[in-house]
Structure formats: structure tokens, C-alpha cells
Motif scaffolding. Sequence first.
Motif, mmCIF file in Angstrom:
data_model
loop_
_atom_site.group_PDB
_atom_site.id
_atom_site.type_symbol
_atom_site.label_atom_id
_atom_site.label_comp_id
_atom_site.label_asym_id
_atom_site.label_seq_id
_atom_site.Cartn_x
_atom_site.Cartn_y
_atom_site.Cartn_z
ATOM 1 N N ASN A 41 0.828 -1.218 0.000
ATOM 2 C CA ASN A 41 0.000 0.000 0.000
ATOM 3 C C ASN A 41 0.859 1.263 0.000
ATOM 4 O O ASN A 41 0.532 2.258 -0.645
ATOM 5 C CB ASN A 41 -0.936 0.001 1.208
ATOM 6 C CG ASN A 41 -2.019 -1.049 1.086
ATOM 7 O OD1 ASN A 41 -2.390 -1.448 -0.012
ATOM 8 N ND2 ASN A 41 -2.529 -1.516 2.212
ATOM 9 N N SER A 42 1.957 1.208 0.749
ATOM 10 C CA SER A 42 2.880 2.345 0.791
ATOM 11 C C SER A 42 3.457 2.623 -0.592
ATOM 12 O O SER A 42 3.535 3.770 -1.027
ATOM 13 C CB SER A 42 4.012 2.066 1.781
ATOM 14 O OG SER A 42 5.012 3.062 1.703
ATOM 15 N N LEU A 43 3.850 1.562 -1.284
ATOM 16 C CA LEU A 43 4.430 1.708 -2.620
ATOM 17 C C LEU A 43 3.410 2.273 -3.607
ATOM 18 O O LEU A 43 3.731 3.146 -4.415
ATOM 19 C CB LEU A 43 4.948 0.359 -3.114
ATOM 20 C CG LEU A 43 5.650 0.358 -4.476
ATOM 21 C CD1 LEU A 43 6.880 1.265 -4.454
ATOM 22 C CD2 LEU A 43 6.036 -1.055 -4.880
ATOM 23 N N LEU A 44 2.173 1.807 -3.525
ATOM 24 C CA LEU A 44 1.121 2.300 -4.421
ATOM 25 C C LEU A 44 0.841 3.784 -4.175
ATOM 26 O O LEU A 44 0.684 4.565 -5.124
ATOM 27 C CB LEU A 44 -0.157 1.483 -4.228
ATOM 28 C CG LEU A 44 -0.117 0.048 -4.768
ATOM 29 C CD1 LEU A 44 -1.351 -0.723 -4.304
ATOM 30 C CD2 LEU A 44 -0.027 0.040 -6.290
ATOM 31 N N LEU A 45 0.791 4.180 -2.911
ATOM 32 C CA LEU A 45 0.573 5.596 -2.578
ATOM 33 C C LEU A 45 1.738 6.454 -3.065
ATOM 34 O O LEU A 45 1.532 7.572 -3.558
ATOM 35 C CB LEU A 45 0.392 5.755 -1.070
ATOM 36 C CG LEU A 45 -0.939 5.266 -0.489
ATOM 37 C CD1 LEU A 45 -0.881 5.207 1.034
ATOM 38 C CD2 LEU A 45 -2.078 6.186 -0.934
ATOM 39 N N GLU A 46 2.942 5.919 -2.925
ATOM 40 C CA GLU A 46 4.115 6.649 -3.405
ATOM 41 C C GLU A 46 4.043 6.844 -4.918
ATOM 42 O O GLU A 46 4.335 7.934 -5.435
ATOM 43 C CB GLU A 46 5.394 5.897 -3.046
ATOM 44 C CG GLU A 46 6.665 6.628 -3.483
ATOM 45 C CD GLU A 46 7.919 5.913 -3.042
ATOM 46 O OE1 GLU A 46 8.581 6.401 -2.107
ATOM 47 O OE2 GLU A 46 8.250 4.873 -3.641
ATOM 48 N N LEU A 47 3.655 5.805 -5.635
ATOM 49 C CA LEU A 47 3.513 5.890 -7.088
ATOM 50 C C LEU A 47 2.498 6.956 -7.488
ATOM 51 O O LEU A 47 2.743 7.758 -8.395
ATOM 52 C CB LEU A 47 3.075 4.533 -7.643
ATOM 53 C CG LEU A 47 4.128 3.692 -8.368
ATOM 54 C CD1 LEU A 47 3.557 2.326 -8.746
ATOM 55 C CD2 LEU A 47 4.660 4.403 -9.589
ATOM 56 N N ILE A 48 1.366 6.961 -6.795
ATOM 57 C CA ILE A 48 0.323 7.963 -7.064
ATOM 58 C C ILE A 48 0.869 9.366 -6.827
ATOM 59 O O ILE A 48 0.671 10.286 -7.632
ATOM 60 C CB ILE A 48 -0.919 7.710 -6.199
ATOM 61 C CG1 ILE A 48 -1.596 6.391 -6.608
ATOM 62 C CG2 ILE A 48 -1.910 8.866 -6.313
ATOM 63 C CD1 ILE A 48 -2.679 5.931 -5.652
ATOM 64 N N GLY A 49 1.583 9.542 -5.713
ATOM 65 C CA GLY A 49 2.169 10.839 -5.392
ATOM 66 C C GLY A 49 3.159 11.296 -6.451
ATOM 67 O O GLY A 49 3.163 12.464 -6.862
ATOM 68 N N VAL A 96 -4.499 -4.806 -13.308
ATOM 69 C CA VAL A 96 -5.502 -3.946 -12.671
ATOM 70 C C VAL A 96 -4.853 -2.653 -12.193
ATOM 71 O O VAL A 96 -5.365 -1.549 -12.444
ATOM 72 C CB VAL A 96 -6.180 -4.664 -11.491
ATOM 73 C CG1 VAL A 96 -7.173 -3.731 -10.794
ATOM 74 C CG2 VAL A 96 -6.885 -5.921 -11.965
ATOM 75 N N TYR A 97 -3.710 -2.788 -11.524
ATOM 76 C CA TYR A 97 -2.998 -1.608 -11.036
ATOM 77 C C TYR A 97 -2.570 -0.706 -12.199
ATOM 78 O O TYR A 97 -2.649 0.525 -12.116
ATOM 79 C CB TYR A 97 -1.773 -2.021 -10.224
ATOM 80 C CG TYR A 97 -2.097 -2.654 -8.895
ATOM 81 C CD1 TYR A 97 -2.967 -2.028 -8.004
ATOM 82 C CD2 TYR A 97 -1.542 -3.877 -8.517
ATOM 83 C CE1 TYR A 97 -3.267 -2.605 -6.774
ATOM 84 C CE2 TYR A 97 -1.840 -4.456 -7.290
ATOM 85 C CZ TYR A 97 -2.703 -3.821 -6.428
ATOM 86 O OH TYR A 97 -2.995 -4.396 -5.217
ATOM 87 N N ALA A 98 -2.105 -1.315 -13.292
ATOM 88 C CA ALA A 98 -1.656 -0.547 -14.452
ATOM 89 C C ALA A 98 -2.809 0.262 -15.046
ATOM 90 O O ALA A 98 -2.651 1.450 -15.363
ATOM 91 C CB ALA A 98 -1.073 -1.481 -15.514
ATOM 92 N N LEU A 99 -3.965 -0.352 -15.191
ATOM 93 C CA LEU A 99 -5.136 0.333 -15.747
ATOM 94 C C LEU A 99 -5.570 1.499 -14.860
ATOM 95 O O LEU A 99 -5.891 2.588 -15.347
ATOM 96 C CB LEU A 99 -6.289 -0.660 -15.925
ATOM 97 C CG LEU A 99 -6.107 -1.709 -17.034
ATOM 98 C CD1 LEU A 99 -7.235 -2.729 -16.982
ATOM 99 C CD2 LEU A 99 -6.059 -1.050 -18.405
ATOM 100 N N LEU A 100 -5.561 1.280 -13.541
ATOM 101 C CA LEU A 100 -5.971 2.330 -12.605
ATOM 102 C C LEU A 100 -4.991 3.500 -12.612
ATOM 103 O O LEU A 100 -5.400 4.670 -12.620
ATOM 104 C CB LEU A 100 -6.092 1.754 -11.192
ATOM 105 C CG LEU A 100 -7.266 0.794 -10.946
ATOM 106 C CD1 LEU A 100 -7.155 0.168 -9.561
ATOM 107 C CD2 LEU A 100 -8.597 1.522 -11.093
ATOM 108 N N LEU A 101 -3.704 3.199 -12.624
ATOM 109 C CA LEU A 101 -2.690 4.257 -12.584
ATOM 110 C C LEU A 101 -2.673 5.068 -13.881
ATOM 111 O O LEU A 101 -2.611 6.303 -13.853
ATOM 112 C CB LEU A 101 -1.308 3.650 -12.320
ATOM 113 C CG LEU A 101 -1.079 3.102 -10.900
ATOM 114 C CD1 LEU A 101 0.224 2.319 -10.822
ATOM 115 C CD2 LEU A 101 -1.079 4.221 -9.871
ATOM 116 N N VAL A 102 -2.749 4.378 -15.014
ATOM 117 C CA VAL A 102 -2.749 5.079 -16.305
ATOM 118 C C VAL A 102 -4.034 5.897 -16.473
ATOM 119 O O VAL A 102 -4.013 7.044 -16.913
ATOM 120 C CB VAL A 102 -2.579 4.087 -17.476
ATOM 121 C CG1 VAL A 102 -2.783 4.791 -18.816
ATOM 122 C CG2 VAL A 102 -1.205 3.431 -17.429
ATOM 123 N N GLY A 103 -5.163 5.298 -16.096
ATOM 124 C CA GLY A 103 -6.440 6.009 -16.176
ATOM 125 C C GLY A 103 -6.466 7.240 -15.293
ATOM 126 O O GLY A 103 -6.936 8.312 -15.707
#
Length: 207
Positions: A41-49, A96-103
Amino acid sequence: MQSDTLLHIANFSTLFLCMVLKFPQIFVLMRAKRSTGISLNSLLLELIGFIVFVTYQTYYNYPPPTYLEYPILIAQDVILLLLILYYNGSLRQSLVYALLLVGGWRLLTVERWIIDLAMSLCTFISAASKLTQLQCMWNSKDAGQVSALSWGMATYTCMARIYTTSVTTGDMQVLVRFVAMTLLNFWVLLTVIYYQRRRSSSSKKDD
């Protein structure tokens, strides 16, 4: 002249370190073949940031040297994410993560108010990333496979960006973000070192 030299040193040292910032963490993970202590979860939040931050900088045409490291960090985080998913046996979720991040990235630039709002939340997102990693270590009372070297380099790069931002764009939102990230990265670094030393002491006692 001196300030220009310092600015170049700060920019290039930050860019150089960011080119290899996640490598220690990637190598530790590949060697251990498990992701103990590393919060997904930390890594995903960091990516979003990171995505929000670099999109904001490019949207307002800020000087590339002030954010050039972020595409590199995003690429390294993606590799790290794939490794964590692989060792957790959930690699299929990567699509799934790729689609959400790119979208989400595409959505950011649809309207100006969206990117401005996202940037105002970026500091909280990035802070949540660090706090999630801290919580992961506090709960397990172990740093697991977390790399102290990566967090040490992250602390330096944020400190350098406080200086480069203050003498170039002076953007207060960006400055606040880097100050907060410096403090939180340093907190994570100290926590990793503490748990690693405690584990090392326990190992010596067992021997």
C-alpha cells in the motif's frame, strides 16, 4: 555565480541518486525472494504521489531539471511493484494496477482544477505512503527486507529539492511537500536502522 553552481550540483546530484535510488531495495528483494517488511500500500501511494507531482510540474511548464528524476523513480517503483506482486504470488493483479494508474494519470489533465486539487492532496498522499510503511514495520517490529540505503538517498534528494525549488519556482505547495517528505523519509530511515540493529543484536545473542 555561486548560487548557480550550487543549483547545478543539487540538480545533478539529485538526478544521479534517483537513477539508482531504488536499486538497493530491488537487489535486497531479489536476493531474499520475499517482500517481508515492505508495504504494498505504501508503494502504491508513493507511485500515485509521484505521478501527480510530475504531471503538475509538466502541466505548468516548470524547468525540467526540477522534476526530471520523477519519471526515473516511477519506472523503478513499477519494477519494485512487479517484484512484490511476483513474490506474493499475485502478479496477475499488476494489470488492474496498471489500468488504474494510467487512467488516473490521464484524468489529471482533463481540467486545470483537477490537477490543482490533486497537487494540493499530493503531500497528504505521499505522507500517507511513508506512514503506511512505518506502520508496517511497527506492527511486525522488524524492518524485514526494507533498504536503509534507499531511504537515506530519498532523504537527501528531498532536502536538495527544498533548495532547488526555493531558488527556481518558489512554489509553496511544492516546498511544503519536500519539507514534509524530508522529515518523513528520515523518520523511516531511523526506524529501519533501529530494527536492523535490534535484529543484529538478537542474532548475536542467539549465537
